[in-house]
Motif scaffolding. Sequence first.
Motif, mmCIF file in Angstrom:
data_model
loop_
_atom_site.group_PDB
_atom_site.id
_atom_site.type_symbol
_atom_site.label_atom_id
_atom_site.label_comp_id
_atom_site.label_asym_id
_atom_site.label_seq_id
_atom_site.Cartn_x
_atom_site.Cartn_y
_atom_site.Cartn_z
ATOM 1 N N VAL A 32 104.156 134.986 69.126
ATOM 2 C CA VAL A 32 104.266 135.247 67.685
ATOM 3 C C VAL A 32 105.260 136.376 67.426
ATOM 4 C CG1 VAL A 32 103.017 136.073 65.654
ATOM 5 C CG2 VAL A 32 101.972 134.360 67.153
ATOM 6 N N GLU B 292 99.428 127.922 65.959
ATOM 7 C CA GLU B 292 100.396 126.937 66.457
ATOM 8 C C GLU B 292 100.553 127.033 67.968
ATOM 9 O OE1 GLU B 292 103.752 126.082 63.187
ATOM 10 O OE2 GLU B 292 103.427 128.224 63.564
ATOM 11 N N SER C 274 102.776 130.817 64.329
ATOM 12 C CA SER C 274 101.483 131.485 64.222
ATOM 13 C C SER C 274 100.723 131.361 65.535
ATOM 14 C CB SER C 274 100.655 130.847 63.103
ATOM 15 O OG SER C 274 100.286 129.518 63.452
#
Length: 397
Positions: free
Chosen positions: A170, A192, A189
Motif C-alpha cells: 500500500v 486489494e 488498498s
Amino acid sequence: MTAGDIAVLGAGMHPWGKWGHSFVRYGTVAARAALADAGVDWRRVRSVIGADTVRGGYPGYVAGATFARALGWQGARITSVYAACASGAQAIGAARAQILAGLADVVLVVGADAAPKGFFAPAGGDRPDDPDWLRFRLLGATNPAYFALYARRRMALHGETPDDYALVKVKNAAAGALNPHARYRKAVSAGEVAASPVVADPLRLLDICATSDGAAALVLSSLEFARRHGAADPVRIRAVSTIGPVYPRTVIDLPDIATDSALAVDPSPHSFRASIAREAYDEAGVGPEDLSLAEVYDLSTALELEWYEDLGLCGPGEGAKLIRDGTTALGGRIPVNVSGGLASFGEAVPAQAIAQVCELTWQLRGTAGERQVPGARTGIAANQGLFGHGSAVVAVR
C-alpha cells in the motif's frame, strides 16, 4: 574510511513497463536523458560502463560496448559488469574507482533490460556449482518460494502477519502513483492485496514484484570537473559497498574439506545485507541516524521489512512496527522506497541499482515533485543479487 566523493552530474531513465523493444533502445534513451540532465556532450564522456543483462544475448554480455556503439563510437574506455541484481551498483563502483584513480573525469553508467514474462529462470545453461541454480533446479524454489520462506520465518520469529506485508505494498503503490517512470501508477488498498491470488503462501500476487522492461543511467564525474562544469554543489556518491558474505565453505570441494582454510572463518554475526550496509556506513562516515531516506530492494513485501532492520532503521523484529506507524511512508521519519520501489517498477535487473541512485539524486536535489522528502541530505540505496552479490550506495548533499 572515506575513499572519496564523486559527483552525480546527470540522471536519466526510460520508463518501466512491457514495451516489446530491445534493451539497447531503452538504455540509449536513459543515457541520452542522463547526458541532457548533466549538460554534458556525449563526446566529452571518457568512460562507458554497462551493467550486463545475460538475457540480451551477446550484446547483453558486453553491455558497455553495446551502449557505446549505440551512442556512437568516440574512443571512450569500455567496461561491462555483471553481478545479477547488484550489477548497476558494481558499475557505479567501477566508475567511482576510475574517476578517483584519475583514469576518467566523466563516466556514463547504463543499465537496461527487456525482461521475459513470469518467474526468472536460470540463464546461461546448467550451473551445478551455483547455489542459486541448485535452488531453482533441484528444489524447484523459484524466487517467490524463497521470499515466502523469509516471510514465514519472520511470522514465526516476530509475530508478523500478512496484513503487515500488505501495508508495504500500500505504501509503495502510493509513492509509485506519483512517479512518472513507474510501471504501476495506481494506489492499492490492503483489501486489494489480500484479495489477490496466493503465489507462495503467505505471499500473494501483489506482495511480489513483477518483471519489467526499463533502463536507468548516470553521468558521474570528479568533483573538480563538476566545479569546472558549473556544478558547485552536486549530489555526491560517498560510498559504494559490494562486499560478499562471510561464511565457511562446507559443501563445495568436499574432498579438500580437511585442509580447507575457509573452515577457519567464523560466520559474520550480522546478516549479509546488514554487513553490506555497515560497510557503506563506515566508508561514508554516516549512520542510520543520518539518513533522510532509503531505497531498498523490495522483491517481496516481507523482504522490505527485513531491510529496515538490516539498514539499522530499527532493531531486530521491529520492522513491522515501522510500517504500522507510518515511519517509512512519505511524510514519515525515514521514508523508504519513495520511488515506489520494485512494487511499482518491477525488475529490470541491470538497471535497478542505478535507478535507486537516480531517485536518491532527484531527492537530494529537491526535484522529486510530489514524492519529495523535505530537506533530504543523505540517502542509501541497497539491494542483494544472486550468489553472494549485493550492494549499498550512500549519496549525500
